[in-house]
Design a protein around this motif. Structure first.
Motif, PDB file in Angstrom:
ATOM      1  N   ALA A  17       0.802  -1.226   0.000  1.00  0.00           N
ATOM      2  CA  ALA A  17       0.000   0.000   0.000  1.00  0.00           C
ATOM      3  C   ALA A  17       0.836   1.277   0.000  1.00  0.00           C
ATOM      4  N   VAL A  18       2.124   1.165   0.290  1.00  0.00           N
ATOM      5  CA  VAL A  18       2.969   2.367   0.350  1.00  0.00           C
ATOM      6  C   VAL A  18       4.143   2.291  -0.625  1.00  0.00           C
ATOM      7  N   GLN A  19       4.089   1.327  -1.525  1.00  0.00           N
ATOM      8  CA  GLN A  19       5.161   1.145  -2.481  1.00  0.00           C
ATOM      9  C   GLN A  19       5.442   2.432  -3.253  1.00  0.00           C
ATOM     10  N   GLY A  20       6.702   2.803  -3.320  1.00  0.00           N
ATOM     11  CA  GLY A  20       7.098   3.996  -4.056  1.00  0.00           C
ATOM     12  C   GLY A  20       7.070   5.279  -3.245  1.00  0.00           C
ATOM     13  N   LEU A  21       6.510   5.242  -2.052  1.00  0.00           N
ATOM     14  CA  LEU A  21       6.459   6.432  -1.216  1.00  0.00           C
ATOM     15  C   LEU A  21       7.751   6.571  -0.416  1.00  0.00           C
ATOM     16  N   LYS A  22       8.044   7.804  -0.010  1.00  0.00           N
ATOM     17  CA  LYS A  22       9.209   8.071   0.821  1.00  0.00           C
ATOM     18  C   LYS A  22       9.118   7.222   2.085  1.00  0.00           C
ATOM     19  N   HIS A  23      10.177   6.616   2.488  1.00  0.00           N
ATOM     20  CA  HIS A  23      10.293   5.788   3.685  1.00  0.00           C
ATOM     21  C   HIS A  23       9.572   4.439   3.559  1.00  0.00           C
ATOM     22  N   SER A  24       9.121   4.077   2.375  1.00  0.00           N
ATOM     23  CA  SER A  24       8.372   2.828   2.228  1.00  0.00           C
ATOM     24  C   SER A  24       9.220   1.583   2.476  1.00  0.00           C
ATOM     25  N   GLU A  25      10.512   1.719   2.416  1.00  0.00           N
ATOM     26  CA  GLU A  25      11.400   0.564   2.621  1.00  0.00           C
ATOM     27  C   GLU A  25      11.831   0.390   4.073  1.00  0.00           C
ATOM     28  N   GLU A  26      11.406   1.300   4.954  1.00  0.00           N
ATOM     29  CA  GLU A  26      11.781   1.168   6.361  1.00  0.00           C
ATOM     30  C   GLU A  26      11.132  -0.060   6.979  1.00  0.00           C
ATOM     31  N   SER A  27      11.784  -0.628   7.977  1.00  0.00           N
ATOM     32  CA  SER A  27      11.252  -1.836   8.613  1.00  0.00           C
ATOM     33  C   SER A  27      10.248  -1.468   9.706  1.00  0.00           C
ATOM     34  N   GLY A  28       9.508  -2.455  10.120  1.00  0.00           N
ATOM     35  CA  GLY A  28       8.525  -2.262  11.181  1.00  0.00           C
ATOM     36  C   GLY A  28       7.108  -2.331  10.646  1.00  0.00           C
ATOM     37  N   GLY A  29       6.161  -2.343  11.549  1.00  0.00           N
ATOM     38  CA  GLY A  29       4.761  -2.463  11.171  1.00  0.00           C
ATOM     39  C   GLY A  29       4.154  -1.141  10.742  1.00  0.00           C
ATOM     40  N   LEU A  30       3.286  -1.203   9.758  1.00  0.00           N
ATOM     41  CA  LEU A  30       2.533  -0.032   9.310  1.00  0.00           C
ATOM     42  C   LEU A  30       1.153  -0.067   9.949  1.00  0.00           C
ATOM     43  N   SER A  31       0.673   1.096  10.349  1.00  0.00           N
ATOM     44  CA  SER A  31      -0.691   1.197  10.867  1.00  0.00           C
ATOM     45  C   SER A  31      -1.444   2.197  10.006  1.00  0.00           C
ATOM     46  N   GLY A  32      -2.697   2.434  10.333  1.00  0.00           N
ATOM     47  CA  GLY A  32      -3.490   3.407   9.598  1.00  0.00           C
ATOM     48  C   GLY A  32      -4.003   2.861   8.282  1.00  0.00           C
ATOM     49  N   PRO A  33      -4.188   3.737   7.287  1.00  0.00           N
ATOM     50  CA  PRO A  33      -4.818   3.361   6.019  1.00  0.00           C
ATOM     51  C   PRO A  33      -4.273   2.099   5.337  1.00  0.00           C
ATOM     52  N   PRO A  34      -2.961   1.814   5.359  1.00  0.00           N
ATOM     53  CA  PRO A  34      -2.477   0.604   4.691  1.00  0.00           C
ATOM     54  C   PRO A  34      -3.037  -0.699   5.281  1.00  0.00           C
ATOM     55  N   VAL A  35      -3.593  -0.639   6.459  1.00  0.00           N
ATOM     56  CA  VAL A  35      -4.065  -1.847   7.139  1.00  0.00           C
ATOM     57  C   VAL A  35      -5.543  -2.150   6.858  1.00  0.00           C
ATOM     58  N   HIS A  36      -6.323  -1.155   6.474  1.00  0.00           N
ATOM     59  CA  HIS A  36      -7.779  -1.307   6.423  1.00  0.00           C
ATOM     60  C   HIS A  36      -8.264  -2.501   5.598  1.00  0.00           C
ATOM     61  N   GLU A  37      -7.905  -2.556   4.337  1.00  0.00           N
ATOM     62  CA  GLU A  37      -8.390  -3.637   3.467  1.00  0.00           C
ATOM     63  C   GLU A  37      -7.898  -5.001   3.937  1.00  0.00           C
ATOM     64  N   LEU A  38      -6.649  -5.074   4.354  1.00  0.00           N
ATOM     65  CA  LEU A  38      -6.109  -6.344   4.860  1.00  0.00           C
ATOM     66  C   LEU A  38      -6.873  -6.795   6.098  1.00  0.00           C
ATOM     67  N   SER A  39      -7.171  -5.850   6.963  1.00  0.00           N
ATOM     68  CA  SER A  39      -7.911  -6.136   8.186  1.00  0.00           C
ATOM     69  C   SER A  39      -9.299  -6.698   7.878  1.00  0.00           C
ATOM     70  N   LEU A  40      -9.979  -6.134   6.882  1.00  0.00           N
ATOM     71  CA  LEU A  40     -11.305  -6.631   6.516  1.00  0.00           C
ATOM     72  C   LEU A  40     -11.244  -8.097   6.114  1.00  0.00           C
ATOM     73  N   LYS A  41     -10.226  -8.466   5.358  1.00  0.00           N
ATOM     74  CA  LYS A  41     -10.075  -9.861   4.923  1.00  0.00           C
ATOM     75  C   LYS A  41      -9.846 -10.784   6.115  1.00  0.00           C
ATOM     76  N   VAL A  42      -9.026 -10.347   7.062  1.00  0.00           N
ATOM     77  CA  VAL A  42      -8.755 -11.159   8.253  1.00  0.00           C
ATOM     78  C   VAL A  42     -10.025 -11.320   9.086  1.00  0.00           C
ATOM     79  N   ILE A  43     -10.771 -10.239   9.269  1.00  0.00           N
ATOM     80  CA  ILE A  43     -12.009 -10.290  10.049  1.00  0.00           C
ATOM     81  C   ILE A  43     -13.020 -11.230   9.392  1.00  0.00           C
ATOM     82  N   GLU A  44     -13.191 -11.124   8.080  1.00  0.00           N
ATOM     83  CA  GLU A  44     -14.115 -12.018   7.366  1.00  0.00           C
ATOM     84  C   GLU A  44     -13.703 -13.472   7.531  1.00  0.00           C
ATOM     85  N   SER A  45     -12.417 -13.726   7.422  1.00  0.00           N
ATOM     86  CA  SER A  45     -11.886 -15.078   7.578  1.00  0.00           C
ATOM     87  C   SER A  45     -12.120 -15.623   8.990  1.00  0.00           C
TER      88      SER A  45
END
Length: 142
Positions: A17-45
């Motif tokens: 979700a952040v490919q090509g953006l500044k700092h997109s290669e930094e390590s660690g977990g992303l929160s906020g908008p990049p998580v929304h769609e993935l979260s929906l799939k996990v919840i449905e599952s």
């Protein structure tokens, strides 16, 4: 192990979700908008696998009332706000509560069966959790 429920999900290691953006290669977990769609799939599952009596608190990328409703429609019994709350403050809570109140099925359930919740992919199905939210609004904040 015997558990009553889960909080799904918080962060992602995916950088799609952040490919090509500044700092997109930094390590660690992303929160906020990049998580929304993935979260929906996990919840449905989780809902499909665990059934209607398992408590799921949906979290991850909720920045609007509509996104809170999407978590509920995916199968969550409640939502938790964090990153969106940091950036938007209490107005996000009001937007989420307003979106939930506007759902016709939610209003019927809230009127006739306080303490119950709704869930289900795109349908706001009737559901009564084993444990009720202490505030009765089905909205939890971090």
């Amino acid at each position: 192990y015997e558990i009553d429920g889960v909080i799904a999900t918080n962060t992602t290691l995916s950088r799609n979700a952040v490919q090509g953006l500044k700092h997109s290669e930094e390590s660690g977990g992303l929160s906020g908008p990049p998580v929304h769609e993935l979260s929906l799939k996990v919840i449905e599952s989780l809902r499909k696998e665990m059934g209607p009596d398992f408590t799921i608190i949906g979290v991850g990328g909720i920045n609007s009332g509509q996104q809170a409703l999407e978590k509920i429609n995916a199968g969550a019994n409640a939502v938790q706000l964090y990153t969106g709350l940091i950036y938007q403050g209490p107005k996000l809570i009001a937007a989420c509560v307003d979106a939930l109140r506007k759902c016709d099925v939610f209003m019927r359930k809230y009127t006739f069966a306080p303490g119950s919740a709704f869930m289900g992919p795109g349908s706001c199905q009737h559901f009564s959790p084993k444990k009720k939210s202490p505030d009765g609004l089905f909205l939890l904040t971090a």
